[in-house]
Design an enzyme around this catalytic site. Structure first.
Site, PDB file in Angstrom:
ATOM      1  N   HIS A  95      50.311  56.400 -14.361  1.00  0.00           N
ATOM      2  CA  HIS A  95      49.395  56.016 -15.437  1.00  0.00           C
ATOM      3  C   HIS A  95      48.323  55.087 -14.895  1.00  0.00           C
ATOM      4  O   HIS A  95      48.618  54.123 -14.184  1.00  0.00           O
ATOM      5  CB  HIS A  95      50.147  55.323 -16.576  1.00  0.00           C
ATOM      6  CG  HIS A  95      49.315  55.101 -17.801  1.00  0.00           C
ATOM      7  ND1 HIS A  95      49.132  56.081 -18.763  1.00  0.00           N
ATOM      8  CD2 HIS A  95      48.598  54.035 -18.224  1.00  0.00           C
ATOM      9  CE1 HIS A  95      48.354  55.610 -19.723  1.00  0.00           C
ATOM     10  NE2 HIS A  95      48.003  54.365 -19.407  1.00  0.00           N
ATOM     11  N   SER A  96      47.068  55.353 -15.236  1.00  0.00           N
ATOM     12  CA  SER A  96      45.926  54.565 -14.806  1.00  0.00           C
ATOM     13  C   SER A  96      45.861  54.576 -13.274  1.00  0.00           C
ATOM     14  O   SER A  96      45.895  55.655 -12.676  1.00  0.00           O
ATOM     15  CB  SER A  96      46.011  53.150 -15.397  1.00  0.00           C
ATOM     16  OG  SER A  96      44.787  52.464 -15.244  1.00  0.00           O
ATOM     17  N   PHE A  97      45.785  53.408 -12.620  1.00  0.00           N
ATOM     18  CA  PHE A  97      45.717  53.444 -11.164  1.00  0.00           C
ATOM     19  C   PHE A  97      47.015  53.978 -10.551  1.00  0.00           C
ATOM     20  O   PHE A  97      47.025  54.440  -9.406  1.00  0.00           O
ATOM     21  CB  PHE A  97      45.387  52.065 -10.581  1.00  0.00           C
ATOM     22  CG  PHE A  97      44.911  52.140  -9.153  1.00  0.00           C
ATOM     23  CD1 PHE A  97      43.638  52.611  -8.858  1.00  0.00           C
ATOM     24  CD2 PHE A  97      45.744  51.768  -8.112  1.00  0.00           C
ATOM     25  CE1 PHE A  97      43.212  52.710  -7.546  1.00  0.00           C
ATOM     26  CE2 PHE A  97      45.314  51.851  -6.798  1.00  0.00           C
ATOM     27  CZ  PHE A  97      44.041  52.326  -6.508  1.00  0.00           C
TER      28      PHE A  97
END
Length: 255
Positions: A95-97
């Site tokens: 998730h995300s980075f």
């Protein structure tokens, strides 16, 4: 899964499932830790063994020196995970980075001749090949300005960010991850022969629909874009729908 003590720090396994057919490695967002995926280990079906990654400098590893440069982090993480990716089919969720980390780890495995994941789930992650440059750096800002920028980019309420629990428990890891993100540089490589599912959110101001959709250019296999309700951190509010989407996308491999 029997996890030797030397790996227990990096590869966690809240609920070992010896009969599992798939190992799901989970990579948290900036400032997060393995506990983000605590419920996943209990709530996903028995054929999946959930293995959240715990990075140094946070949560159970708070006393260890953090790694602040992405190339070093990727090499160390890959070397610690290699024994586990050789044991059974596996998939990555980030998730995300954490999604960027999962993607780069898959490319690291390909370059090294290692096994590839059967599926990549990239959530709230921008396809980095279409970004014109790195985001504005954050690491040099004072704590107050740093948190204001985090609130602006990711929609986290300032009252949460300014709380003592956040400042003591999360802010140090978030600053570390800001340095990691600033040291990341995308390098072109051929698309992966791995199916990719990209999960985005309609109200996410940090990752656009186009950036989520452009992951399709990084695979020669199946691609699926799914959009959810919520802002950048939709991981908890949309968890049941994320489970459903993952199981649907894994169905061709695990009927």
């Amino acid at each position: 899964m029997l996890v030797p003590p030397v790996y227990r720090r990096w590869v966690t396994c809240p609920e070992p499932r010896p009969q599992a057919k798939l190992r799901l490695f989970c990579f948290h967002f900036a400032g997060g830790d393995a506990s983000v995926f605590r419920l996943w280990a209990r709530q996903l079906p028995a054929f999946m063994e959930v293995c959240p990654i715990e990075l140094p400098g946070r949560a159970t590893r708070r006393g260890e020196p953090p790694i602040t440069r992405f190339p070093e982090l990727l090499d160390k993480l890959a070397s610690m995970m290699l024994p586990f990716v050789k044991q059974m089919p596996f998939a990555f969720f980030g998730h995300s980075f954490g999604g960027v980390t999962a993607f780069e780890l898959a490319r690291w495995l390909r370059r090294s001749g290692g096994p590839l994941p059967v599926h990549l789930f990239l959530s709230a992650s921008p396809a980095m090949h279409i970004r014109q440059g790195p985001p504005r750096p954050l690491s040099h800002l004072s704590d107050k300005e740093f948190l204001k920028e985090v609130a602006s980019r990711f929609g986290t309420p300032l009252e949460v960010l300014y709380s003592e629990d956040f400042r003591l428990g999360v802010l140090p890891a978030l600053r570390t991850d800001a340095l990691v993100g600033e040291s990341y540089q995308y390098a072109p490589e051929p698309p992966l022969d791995v199916p990719i599912s990209s999960f985005g959110a309609w109200q996410d101001t940090e990752v656009s629909h186009e950036e989520a959709n452009s992951w399709r250019l990084q695979t020669t296999g199946r691609f699926q874009l799914r959009m959810f309700q919520g802002s950048h951190l939709f991981l908890s509010t949309e968890r049941p729908r994320i489970y459903k989407a993952m199981l649907e996308d894994l169905a061709p491999q695990f009927q």
